[in-house]
Design a protein around this motif. Structure first.
Motif, short mmCIF file in Angstrom:
data_model
loop_
_atom_site.label_atom_id
_atom_site.label_comp_id
_atom_site.label_asym_id
_atom_site.label_seq_id
_atom_site.Cartn_x
_atom_site.Cartn_y
_atom_site.Cartn_z
N ILE A 441 0.84 -1.21 0.00
CA ILE A 441 0.00 0.00 0.00
C ILE A 441 0.87 1.25 0.00
O ILE A 441 0.58 2.23 -0.70
N THR A 445 0.48 4.66 -2.06
CA THR A 445 -0.10 5.85 -1.42
C THR A 445 0.84 6.52 -0.42
O THR A 445 0.53 7.58 0.10
N SER A 449 -0.16 5.56 5.15
CA SER A 449 -1.26 4.58 5.24
C SER A 449 -1.07 3.60 6.41
O SER A 449 -1.99 2.81 6.71
#
Length: 476
Positions: A441, A445, A449
């Motif tokens: 992730i 991002t 996160s």
């Protein structure tokens, strides 16, 4: 006069080598051990009168001393496990730099470690029956020696990842055997389980302090030489103290080898004065009997999420602080603060667990941890975040030993070592899945996160713990 005596033996053993003659001293030793076990059941003030000629009973100081030595050795084994697990976090940015890999690729080392750990947890069930406690736990320590030797040379990244798998295999065997041994204690099992896992936390506290220094050094991989020294000492202790003995006579191989010269009183639990319970005889394999237990699967899933949260915080919090809170090279000490909190919580909160009950304690600890993670997520303070992470460690610390205590209460004792091995091994899947998920992730991002993922996983812990059966008698 000859020291040998011819004695009658059962017909089933006639014709076997060494069945006759038997040594007088072996017979006397068997009788002495039987008398010592009988004396152990008497009140202390009557024990001395039960020993002829005022001889010191084998059940008193000698059993206590041996029990402490055994327990210390197991604590050092868990210290090494904590040391190994918490080394990765401070070294992770340096590993990325040296091997020129991103978040997703470097997370492969978590997958490799998980594969090794799960493989070990499955193999442990068979190895425990065939080789016995003493040999299996020593085998695990030797595997770690091999792994750390490879890591210290800073090999190519694929080989480095394979070394993580070997380390995971060894750690799995040791974790299952040590937890299973302590869970079988009949006195103060909960307290000793807490102390055992406090030793894990102590190793996890010290290791980041050392790893942070090596992470800033040109010879960064030499950190694993310190790990190698710890693993070598661990192997020596296990060999000298347990001497390849079984836990309570569970090994087919060793029982066959020693059937004419020894009995179950020579095994590790009996050596500390604990009466060995008869095992339940069943048809079918242990795998089949284990996997029928609903409680086993619920505990395993709970530990999967818990270990995933613990390892994710310890491994990624340094990267989070550096990128999001703009921390410096010394940010690795925040990881040490988390594992230091883990150690403190497993000892300091023992009385709280006893006061309010272990089942309720887990709900309270997890809810408070969620609140502190929200502070780390939403309050842009480097110092405040560091303190909150340490407090999360304090609150999460008691959870793992509480779950192992619960397993010792509700799972069959004759399957306990295998069950605990499976719980720990399956749980280790979380130590790969969640950190790998975080890395994947983060590659899309950003590492910001991390906190939302941790909060959601802690919420899942609450749901899973509500499903675990509570207060049931042991299923023997």
């Amino acid at each position: 006069m000859s020291s040998l005596a011819v004695v009658d033996v059962p017909s089933s053993t006639r014709g076997l080598p060494h069945s006759i003659p038997l040594l007088h001293k072996d017979i006397h030793e068997d009788i002495r051990l039987s008398e010592a076990n009988a004396v152990a059941q008497l009140p202390f003030h009557e024990q001395k009168r039960s020993i002829p000629n005022g001889e010191e009973p084998r059940t008193g100081k000698s059993f206590t001393f041996r029990a402490r030595i055994q327990f210390f050795s197991l604590c050092w084994t868990l210290f090494l496990a904590g040391w190994s697990d918490s080394s990765t976090g401070p070294l992770l940015p340096r590993i990325q730099s040296v091997y020129h890999v991103g978040f997703a690729v470097v997370s492969i080392i978590f997958i490799a470690n998980c594969i090794g750990f799960v493989t070990g947890s499955i193999a442990n069930i068979v190895l425990n029956d065939k080789l016995g406690f003493g040999r299996v736990i020593a085998l695990g320590s030797i595997a770690q020696i091999v792994a750390f030797s490879v890591m210290a040379s800073a090999p190519p990244f694929p080989v480095f990842a394979i070394a993580y798998a070997i380390n995971g295999f060894g750690a799995s065997l040791e974790d299952a055997q040590a937890n299973g041994f302590v869970a079988n204690y009949k006195e103060n099992a909960s307290t000793k389980m807490g102390i055992l896992h406090a030793a894990y936390g102590a190793g996890a506290l010290v290791s980041p302090l050392v790893a942070t220094q090596f992470a800033q050094s040109h010879r960064w991989s030499f950190h694993y030489l310190t790990s190698l020294a710890c693993a070598t000492l661990n192997t020596v202790l296990l060999l000298c103290i347990f001497k390849f003995k079984t836990q309570d006579g569970e090994s087919d191989l060793i029982e066959d080898m020693l059937i004419l010269t020894s009995n179950h009183d020579s095994e590790c639990l009996a050596q500390i004065g604990q009466e060995v319970e008869e095992k339940e005889a069943v048809g079918g394999s242990k795998y089949k009997e284990m996997f029928k237990l609903r409680a086993l699967h619920l505990l395993a899933f709970f530990i999967l999420v818990y270990v995933g949260v613990e390892v994710t915080i310890g491994s990624w919090i340094v990267t989070y602080v550096i990128h999001v809170r703009h921390g410096g090279p010394s940010s690795g000490y925040i990881s040490a603060g988390f594992f230091g909190g883990l150690t403190v919580g497993r000892v300091v909160l023992l009385w709280v667990n006893e006061k309010i009950g272990e089942q309720l304690a887990i709900f309270i600890y997890v809810f408070l941890s969620i609140g502190l993670e929200l502070v780390v997520w939403l309050v842009p303070s480097l110092i405040g975040g560091a303190v909150a992470v340490s407090l999360v460690g304090v609150l999460l610390g008691p959870i793992y030993p509480i779950v192992m205590n619960e397993a010792g209460r509700i799972l069959p004792r004759w399957l306990l070592t295998g069950c605990i091995g499976w719980i720990a091994g399956f749980g280790q899947t979380g130590s790969a899945a969640l950190p790998f998920m975080t890395g994947a992730i983060a590659s899309k991002t950003g590492i910001k996160s991390l906190q939302p993922l941790l909060v959601s996983m802690m919420g899942l812990l609450v749901v899973l713990w509500a499903w675990v059966p509570k207060g049931h008698p042991r299923q023997d």
